[in-house]
Design a protein around this motif. Sequence first.
Motif, PDB file in Angstrom:
ATOM      1  N   PHE A   1       9.379-165.813 -21.481  1.00 35.41           N
ATOM      2  CA  PHE A   1       8.209-165.087 -20.972  1.00 35.41           C
ATOM      3  C   PHE A   1       6.910-165.810 -21.291  1.00 35.41           C
ATOM      4  N   ASP A   2       6.918-167.126 -21.158  1.00 37.26           N
ATOM      5  CA  ASP A   2       5.708-167.940 -21.324  1.00 37.26           C
ATOM      6  C   ASP A   2       5.168-167.939 -22.741  1.00 37.26           C
ATOM      7  N   ILE A   3       5.866-167.350 -23.674  1.00 39.54           N
ATOM      8  CA  ILE A   3       5.428-167.347 -25.061  1.00 39.54           C
ATOM      9  C   ILE A   3       6.519-168.035 -25.862  1.00 39.54           C
ATOM     10  N   ALA A   4       6.310-169.302 -26.192  1.00 38.29           N
ATOM     11  CA  ALA A   4       7.346-170.069 -26.884  1.00 38.29           C
ATOM     12  C   ALA A   4       7.498-169.559 -28.309  1.00 38.29           C
TER      13      ALA A   4
ATOM     14  N   THR B   1       6.325-148.266 -21.065  1.00 38.13           N
ATOM     15  CA  THR B   1       7.149-149.109 -20.195  1.00 38.13           C
ATOM     16  C   THR B   1       6.225-149.913 -19.287  1.00 38.13           C
ATOM     17  N   ALA B   2       6.623-151.148 -19.018  1.00 40.83           N
ATOM     18  CA  ALA B   2       5.818-152.009 -18.158  1.00 40.83           C
ATOM     19  C   ALA B   2       6.686-153.152 -17.675  1.00 40.83           C
ATOM     20  N   ARG B   3       6.183-153.838 -16.644  1.00 40.85           N
ATOM     21  CA  ARG B   3       6.871-155.011 -16.119  1.00 40.85           C
ATOM     22  C   ARG B   3       6.229-156.263 -16.696  1.00 40.85           C
ATOM     23  N   LEU B   4       7.042-157.163 -17.260  1.00 41.50           N
ATOM     24  CA  LEU B   4       6.570-158.405 -17.855  1.00 41.50           C
ATOM     25  C   LEU B   4       7.041-159.583 -17.021  1.00 41.50           C
ATOM     26  N   ARG B   5       6.146-160.573 -16.913  1.00 42.31           N
ATOM     27  CA  ARG B   5       6.413-161.725 -16.054  1.00 42.31           C
ATOM     28  C   ARG B   5       7.143-162.808 -16.839  1.00 42.31           C
TER      29      ARG B   5
END
Length: 779
Positions: free
Chosen positions: A320-323, A364-368
């Motif tokens: 999720f773009d967070i290494a 709740t949410a959608r993560l890219r």
Amino acid sequence: MLYIALLTESGAGIRGNASAPNTSIFCHTARVLRAQPRCALHVAVKVHRRAFKQVRRPDARALRILAAVLGSAVFAADVLIRRHFTVAVLYVLVILFVAMTGSRRATLAAAWTCAALTVIAPALSHFSCVAGDAGVRSALSVIAIAVTTLIAVRHQTSNAHLIEQIHLLNLTHDAIVIYDMKDRIAFWSHGAEDLYGWPAHRALRQPIHELTQTRFPAASAEVREALLQVGRWDGEVERTRHDGKVVIIASRLALLRDERGKPRAVLATDNDITGRKHLQAELQRKQDEMSAMLEAIPGMIWASTHDGKVEPVNRRWDAFDIAHGNAAQNGRSLWRTLVHPHDLPRLENDWRSAVAGGSPFESTARLRRKDGLYRWMHLCAEPLRDTAGQIVRWYGINTDIEECKRAEEALERSEAFLAEGQRLSRTGSIAMKLPDGEMLWSQEAYRIFGYAANVVPSMDLILARTHPDDIALVRQSYRQVLAETPSIDIEHRLVMPDRSIKHVHYVAHLSARQSGRFEYVGALMDVTETKQTEEALTRSMTELAHVTRVTMLGELTASIAHEVSQPIAAIVTCGHAALRWLDRPQPDLAEAREAIDKAIRSAKRASDIVWRIRSMAQKRGPSHAVLDLNALVDESIELVLHELHDHQVELDIDYVSPPPQISGDRVQLQQVLINLIMNGTQAMASVTGRAKRMWVTTSMADAQHAHVIVKDSGTGISAEHAKRLFEAFFTTKSEGIGIGLSICRSIVEAHGGHIWAESPPEGGAVLQFTLPVYDGRQQ
């Protein structure tokens, strides 16, 4: 420190005695003291042994007694022996014996006493001597006593100081060991005894590394080389205790050098860190387990400081773009980077509410992901508080619920389809758990019963809607449910609040869950329209059967006229005969009465025939009663007997005995029998050259069913026609309409029976049906 003190004290003793007068005893003492530098370690060991054992001297009283005896002997010798040599110098031995007791006061008192005896002895002597010579010898003796006393007192002071230092060292829990460059132990503290289990008297002068089986982290030569170069070495070693247990030691080594810089001894301070190492290993294991557990958790673990900086914890963030391992960043910027724009306001609002109230966070949410796709996540976090109740940190986890969301959407669609399907088919679902009887109704089931969807389903609600005449039936079915009957199949009526009637059909099957509990799962069908359709169909069939019967009666007009005319003609004949018997001159009353009785019987027979004809011609619903099957067949044959005669059909009748009792409608069953007999008669109309025969037989198919067989000797039934013989509007007659046998099948099946046709090999046709035998319950 201790070793330096020992060497310093030994050197001080040497320097202090170098200036003493050169008497024989003094010189001997000096020679002994000069020898001490050559065995300084030996002196240290001896001092340590005496100090470590605290009082390893002879008994103080014995030493004092020995000193008193020796002093008395010296004094006597000094008085009685001629004074060619100095006897009084032997008083130094007395002082040394007293000094060995360790008492400074006793040593000084002994010194003063010996000095006084040295001065008094010449005055008491009986031998003449040179006064000057005696005085010199006394003076030398006093000087020797003084010097010996000074050395003894100083030695006592040094020993006391050393013993005090040793005691102080023994108070520590650390193991303190001193050993020479050949690894021989010179000092072994109480801590070393406790740590290694070896007592000091067995450990002294033993090679330290052999005694404890030392295992260095590197080669022992490398450790020794580092110690010689730097003068210190710190590290961990493994050693074996006296009981064989291996312990891990944190050892600190310090090298002692002499004035010339030559290595003399090693001071080792040891601590047992076995427990700490085990705790560290256990802690490391726990940390590894926790790390593995965090990596195994199917979620994105994160932590947040009180100022909102989010720190990813496990590798689940990599997608999720967070290494994994990135520096912490502001939570607002992180969520703005990852969260879907439509979900971000709700997420931020939930987070602010949680922070403001200090309550658990959940949203709740959608993560890219890195590939640009969004996945639904369930985000939750719990606050960590300090002792004052202030939040110092948040720990959270993001769980992927994409599949769950899809399953929920699919379930919602499925439920919507099911609900719509149940609404269209008017079929509701009812489940009942055993043994508590808890029920679950679908939305359509609520609609069928006419209850609001917020009421709790129960058996009482079902009974409240059940028609009064069907309550016993429903209760019986409920008892079957409690008895865990495998299948339930029941039809009953409901009385709705508007007084309308509903017909429902409930079927259920018993199934076992993985929990071991049993549950009935069934379907409740609103069959009101079906019932109404069946009733309309029944009315239509009744009307059609009536028309058929009327038509049949039209066909049987000749038979009926013949049947009715016979009893009427008999009535007329009997009436005339009775008149003749009465008109005689002498009336024969007996003959007249017999003629009248015959007329009455004929009239009754005619009346019965008319009644049966009227019954078949009437338009009414079925009326069940208990009937004699043989009598029913006999009555039906009477109506078609003339037709059989006209067609020259020979009839054979065979009735079973005793006659079976059945429950049914007399007129409808007569219609079946007449139709089958008439069809057989018509089938034999074209037969020529052989007899036309018909057999009507009653028998028992089994204990529960009666059997009626109508067999003819006609042309038979083809295999093609046999399958469709009882279908509506199918006929093999050119003038037929094909509803007679269809009505027969409906009547027989409505009575719980079965009808079929066969074509035996010998020719002709066999039409037969079965009916349930009356068992006292059917009506």
